[in-house]
Scaffold this active site. Structure first.
Site, PDB file in Angstrom:
ATOM      1  N   GLU A 160     -46.492  27.232 -27.108  1.00  0.00           N
ATOM      2  CA  GLU A 160     -44.817  27.907 -27.533  1.00  0.00           C
ATOM      3  C   GLU A 160     -44.032  26.938 -27.175  1.00  0.00           C
ATOM      4  O   GLU A 160     -43.917  26.253 -26.879  1.00  0.00           O
ATOM      5  CB  GLU A 160     -45.304  29.478 -26.328  1.00  0.00           C
ATOM      6  CG  GLU A 160     -44.922  28.970 -25.366  1.00  0.00           C
ATOM      7  CD  GLU A 160     -45.033  30.237 -24.478  1.00  0.00           C
ATOM      8  OE1 GLU A 160     -44.728  29.889 -23.201  1.00  0.00           O
ATOM      9  OE2 GLU A 160     -45.369  31.425 -24.637  1.00  0.00           O
ATOM     10  N   LYS A 168     -40.552  25.852 -26.222  1.00  0.00           N
ATOM     11  CA  LYS A 168     -39.557  25.701 -25.020  1.00  0.00           C
ATOM     12  C   LYS A 168     -38.372  26.733 -25.852  1.00  0.00           C
ATOM     13  O   LYS A 168     -37.825  25.403 -26.934  1.00  0.00           O
ATOM     14  CB  LYS A 168     -39.976  24.491 -24.412  1.00  0.00           C
ATOM     15  CG  LYS A 168     -38.570  24.227 -23.768  1.00  0.00           C
ATOM     16  CD  LYS A 168     -38.731  22.552 -22.638  1.00  0.00           C
ATOM     17  CE  LYS A 168     -38.520  22.908 -21.444  1.00  0.00           C
ATOM     18  NZ  LYS A 168     -37.058  23.068 -21.598  1.00  0.00           N
ATOM     19  N   ASP A 183     -33.885  26.556 -25.942  1.00  0.00           N
ATOM     20  CA  ASP A 183     -32.956  26.187 -24.935  1.00  0.00           C
ATOM     21  C   ASP A 183     -32.460  27.448 -24.900  1.00  0.00           C
ATOM     22  O   ASP A 183     -31.713  27.717 -25.333  1.00  0.00           O
ATOM     23  CB  ASP A 183     -32.417  25.240 -25.806  1.00  0.00           C
ATOM     24  CG  ASP A 183     -31.785  24.601 -25.273  1.00  0.00           C
ATOM     25  OD1 ASP A 183     -30.340  24.494 -25.738  1.00  0.00           O
ATOM     26  OD2 ASP A 183     -31.561  24.939 -23.946  1.00  0.00           O
ATOM     27  N   TYR A 186     -37.095  36.415 -25.628  1.00  0.00           N
ATOM     28  CA  TYR A 186     -38.313  36.566 -25.550  1.00  0.00           C
ATOM     29  C   TYR A 186     -39.009  36.648 -24.447  1.00  0.00           C
ATOM     30  O   TYR A 186     -38.727  35.595 -23.194  1.00  0.00           O
ATOM     31  CB  TYR A 186     -38.958  34.934 -26.360  1.00  0.00           C
ATOM     32  CG  TYR A 186     -38.843  35.844 -28.457  1.00  0.00           C
ATOM     33  CD1 TYR A 186     -38.723  34.532 -28.743  1.00  0.00           C
ATOM     34  CD2 TYR A 186     -38.556  36.830 -28.438  1.00  0.00           C
ATOM     35  CE1 TYR A 186     -38.089  34.083 -29.887  1.00  0.00           C
ATOM     36  CE2 TYR A 186     -38.429  36.795 -30.044  1.00  0.00           C
ATOM     37  CZ  TYR A 186     -38.670  35.849 -30.663  1.00  0.00           C
ATOM     38  OH  TYR A 186     -37.799  35.721 -31.872  1.00  0.00           O
ATOM     39  N   LYS A 192     -40.517  17.079 -24.321  1.00  0.00           N
ATOM     40  CA  LYS A 192     -39.136  17.068 -24.956  1.00  0.00           C
ATOM     41  C   LYS A 192     -39.693  15.945 -26.622  1.00  0.00           C
ATOM     42  O   LYS A 192     -39.970  15.687 -26.334  1.00  0.00           O
ATOM     43  CB  LYS A 192     -38.466  16.700 -24.034  1.00  0.00           C
ATOM     44  CG  LYS A 192     -38.374  17.534 -22.579  1.00  0.00           C
ATOM     45  CD  LYS A 192     -38.382  18.294 -22.323  1.00  0.00           C
ATOM     46  CE  LYS A 192     -36.749  18.718 -22.559  1.00  0.00           C
ATOM     47  NZ  LYS A 192     -36.016  18.340 -20.803  1.00  0.00           N
ATOM     48  N   CYS A 225      -3.483   3.971 -15.705  1.00  0.00           N
ATOM     49  CA  CYS A 225      -3.998   5.287 -15.882  1.00  0.00           C
ATOM     50  C   CYS A 225      -2.762   6.023 -17.094  1.00  0.00           C
ATOM     51  O   CYS A 225      -1.697   5.964 -16.480  1.00  0.00           O
ATOM     52  CB  CYS A 225      -4.090   6.097 -13.912  1.00  0.00           C
ATOM     53  SG  CYS A 225      -3.901   7.251 -14.399  1.00  0.00           S
ATOM     54  N   CYS A 282      -1.009   8.739 -14.541  1.00  0.00           N
ATOM     55  CA  CYS A 282       0.028   8.729 -13.636  1.00  0.00           C
ATOM     56  C   CYS A 282       0.760   7.416 -13.762  1.00  0.00           C
ATOM     57  O   CYS A 282       1.777   6.970 -13.020  1.00  0.00           O
ATOM     58  CB  CYS A 282      -0.468   8.988 -12.138  1.00  0.00           C
ATOM     59  SG  CYS A 282      -1.410   7.835 -12.165  1.00  0.00           S
ATOM     60  N   CYS A 307      -9.155   5.191 -11.446  1.00  0.00           N
ATOM     61  CA  CYS A 307      -7.482   4.902 -10.214  1.00  0.00           C
ATOM     62  C   CYS A 307      -7.224   4.980  -9.198  1.00  0.00           C
ATOM     63  O   CYS A 307      -7.766   6.277  -8.521  1.00  0.00           O
ATOM     64  CB  CYS A 307      -7.093   6.290 -11.403  1.00  0.00           C
ATOM     65  SG  CYS A 307      -5.264   6.397 -11.018  1.00  0.00           S
ATOM     66  N   CYS A 319      -1.975  11.727  -9.020  1.00  0.00           N
ATOM     67  CA  CYS A 319      -2.711  11.676 -10.467  1.00  0.00           C
ATOM     68  C   CYS A 319      -2.947  12.860 -11.000  1.00  0.00           C
ATOM     69  O   CYS A 319      -3.567  13.646 -10.072  1.00  0.00           O
ATOM     70  CB  CYS A 319      -3.733  10.508  -9.967  1.00  0.00           C
ATOM     71  SG  CYS A 319      -4.088  10.271 -12.153  1.00  0.00           S
TER      72      CYS A 319
END
Length: 724
Positions: A120, A122, A124, A230, A320, A414, A417, A433, A439
């Site tokens: 069957e 699979k 998601d 289902y 898969k 960064c 910051c 950072c 930050c």
């Protein structure tokens, strides 16, 4: 004498801990928050590496390893419910060779037994269990961790395909039906069209939108989403007789339950592979998202002979499909700062549809990966997405590279910051950072994370609210001339000190659409209404809800508070272990590395991280101010449970008929004992169940007392005196 073997063992332990922590975090985001932090492919890759290491070093495998457990956590917004029979996971095959290996083992173990393969798609979606008693739907629950899920009965009743009563005059006394709730692709596209028409951002993908829709506190919202389901099997049952899974499907359909039309009973591996190939080529012709094919031995008698592992049946496997790949234009590369300061480059792309949803951003992981893949701004790039929220750039299409592309240069400061960024240690691929305290980006991410389902579960404190509290200038256009706002929250320490009036003046930058045209960014009040000449500004309903939920969050159990502190490596599993063993924040913060590392489910890496975290003054301030504000900092001992194991160390090995691993651990801890994973001279008792291994032999070698399951139960009830 060489220390090389010990050094190798320590390196392996460190990698095992790192993999477990990353997988635990990914699980929490996927199952708890419906917001994945890594692709399915990346999760599978890390899990396979972890499994391979554990197989090579079985003495280092822990019972709470992600390879041995199932699913996620139960959010506080829904009541926890115990499944009548455990909902297990599935092992995966990624290649035809792996599928053939599984088929060969099944045939070898079943010998001359005749059987077929129920094959069957699979789905998601979100795994759900429906319980019918005498034909009436009495409960619906999410899978959760496989043993305990979330009670979503009211929401499930709004799904048209789920019958409230079975269509039979002779219903079974009890049947627990398992299945998958999903968002039909056509309905999902309609929803996103409505979002676009309203000037709102589209939802990312059907799976996570379905999960979020099913977890709405208001069932009317769930009803508006046109979800479907289902069913694909049964768990506990009374008065149900069938010889095979396919017979069950026929019976479920006769009762009015929705079964998938994409199911076949096939005689051999060749026909299964043709089924897989056919749907692999036509996966978008199906009414729901799919990410593979499930293959099950059809006959129940054969299933019984094959049995199960600790987390998955040995009579079933999920093949898969490879993640889908598309190409698009890379417009720019920007960086994001995470809650631990990690600087993550991401691709800004021309919108492209992949795995059923439109994406325009994709992770590039770190600067090293950008260089390794030779991805340049202006390239046509290959994007892969395995049905999740975060797609990945695989690399450039070099044949299409033009002369105007330019290389990406990692920022040296960064962007949030201005602090210099770089690797923490020489050779690190990730840059960080170091300005964790001040930050804005890190604070924003930490506040958003602490409100997640695996933390304090503050639903009203979402992404936008986190920005408004900690970084209201986020998204400020360069040309803006207005005075910069100061955030009302400069540390998560002040979260529970906030009052409604404190957020009255908070404004955020937003770009609205007018007649389909995006306008310039402008400031808008976030927590309060704008106000008029007749009506002064007032807190929005969502703001009042936020403060109600903040008050409720103060009574969350200790383990959730620990998760909310964003201590590196401390996810729900480690937090539970710490809370169950030490029971108070004060004991945890005063414990040394050795004491913490000795707690089952913690280990040295997590222990060092905890001690290091509490060694920082502003971290301790968070705990102190939360405690002063009334946040629960200790779990009370249940006085109704006798402390029969006070000071005793127990090791349980093998499978016990009446107890799960988690139940055993909780029973020992609740009675004052220590649940250890290894046998030593300090072990007081070793409880031996079926298929006990080297721990039983070690106990006999050391002369430690060995107990049966029945003797263990006597020990729990009466203490050592009951064994004499």
């Amino acid at each position: 004498m060489s220390d090389a073997p010990q050094d190798e063992d320590r390196t392996t332990q460190q990698r095992l801990a790192e993999l477990s922590a990353r997988l635990e975090e990914a699980r929490l985001a996927y199952y708890g928050d419906d917001a994945p932090v890594m692709s399915d492919a990346d999760y599978d890759r890390l899990e396979r590496e972890l499994r391979a290491l554990e197989e090579a070093h079985p003495q280092l495998r822990r019972p709470d390893s992600p390879t041995q457990t199932v699913g996620g956590v139960v959010g506080a917004a829904f009541s926890p419910v115990q499944h009548l029979q455990r909902m297990m996971s599935l092992d995966n095959a990624f290649t035809s060779a792996e599928l053939a290996e599984w088929d060969a083992r099944v045939r070898r173990e079943l010998g001359e037994v005749e059987f077929g393969y129920l094959t069957e798609l699979k789905i998601d979606g979100l795994a759900v269990a429906l319980v019918y008693e005498h034909g009436e739907l009495v409960r619906a629950a999410t899978r959760g961790d496989g043993r305990v899920g979330e009670d979503i009965t009211a929401n499930a009743r709004t799904i048209a395909s789920i019958p409230h009563r079975l269509a039979t005059d002779d219903p079974p006394a009890l049947v627990e039906v398992r299945g998958e709730v999903f968002f039909p692709v056509a309905e999902f596209e309609k929803l996103n069209e409505a979002q676009a028409a309203a000037g709102k951002a589209p939802y990312a993908n059907p799976r996570n939108t379905a999960a979020g829709s099913l977890r709405q506190k208001d069932p009317a919202v769930t009803a508006s989403r046109n979800l479907a389901m289902y069913v694909h099997g049964i768990g506990a049952r009374e008065g149900v007789t069938a010889r095979s899974q396919s017979e069950v499907y026929t019976l479920l359909a006769r009762w009015g339950l929705p079964t998938s039309p994409h199911t076949r009973v096939l005689p051999d591996l060749d026909s299964v592979e043709r089924f897989i190939a056919s749907y692999g080529e036509n996966r978008h012709s199906v009414e729901h998202e799919i990410d593979g094919v499930v293959v099950k031995v059809d006959e129940f008698s054969a299933q019984g002979r094959l049995g199960s592992t600790s987390r998955a049946p040995r009579w079933a496997i999920a093949f898969k499909y490879p993640p889908e790949e598309v190409t698009t234009k890379l417009l720019d590369i920007d960086v994001n700062i995470g809650r631990t300061g990690r600087v993550t480059p991401y691709a800004v792309m021309e919108p492209v549809t992949v795995a059923g949803s439109t994406v325009e951003m994709a992770t590039l992981h770190n600067g090293y990966e950008v260089r390794r893949k030779d991805v340049r701004i202006g390239d046509t790039v290959i994007v892969r997405k395995a049905g999740d929220v975060i797609p990945e750039v695989l690399g450039p299409v070099l044949a299409l590279r033009g002369p105007d592309v330019r290389e990406f240069v990692m920022p040296t400061t960064c962007p949030s910051c201005g602090t210099p960024v770089g690797p923490v240690r020489e050779g690190d691929k990730d840059w960080r950072c170091p300005n964790a305290q001040h930050c804005p980006a890190q604070l924003r991410e930490r506040v958003f994370a602490l409100a997640g389902r695996g933390g304090l579960d503050i639903e009203a404190l979402g992404w936008e609210a986190s920005i408004a509290l900690t970084d209201p200038e986020h998204g400020r256009p360069p040309e803006a001339t207005t005075e910069r706002q100061q955030p009302v929250l400069t540390s998560e320490a002040g979260l529970f000190d906030l009052r409604v009036e404190d957020v009255a003046g908070v404004q955020v930058w937003r770009r609205r659409k007018k007649n389909g045209v995006e306008q310039e960014a402008a400031l808008e009040p976030f927590f309060y209404t704008r106000g008029t000449a007749k009506q002064p500004p007032a807190p929005r309903a969502t703001t009042l809800t936020l403060f109600e939920e903040l008050e409720k969050a103060k009574s969350q159990p200790l383990w959730r508070v620990l998760v909310a502190l964003s201590i590196r490596h401390v996810g729900p599993t480690a937090a539970r272990a710490l809370a169950q063993s030490l029971r108070s924040m004060e004991r945890i913060r005063s414990a040394g590395v050795e004491e913490l590392a000795g707690i089952e489910g913690v280990g040295r890496i997590i222990a060092e991280s905890v001690v290091e975290w509490f060694g920082v003054d502003w971290h301790r301030e968070i705990v102190d101010r939360w405690a002063a504000a009334g946040v629960r900092m200790a779990d009370e001992v249940d006085a109704s449970v006798p402390r029969t194991l006070e000071g005793l160390t127990l090791v349980v090995t093998g499978s016990l008929q009446n107890w799960t691993r988690d139940e055993i651990k909780e029973a020992i801890l609740a009675r004052g004992g220590k649940a250890s994973g290894s046998v030593s001279k300090k072990t007081d008792y070793v409880v031996v169940g079926e298929s006990a291994g080297s721990k039983e032999a070690k106990a006999r070698e050391l002369g430690r007392p060995i107990l049966t399951e029945q003797q263990f139960e006597v020990l729990l009830a009466q203490g050592p005196g009951g064994l004499s």
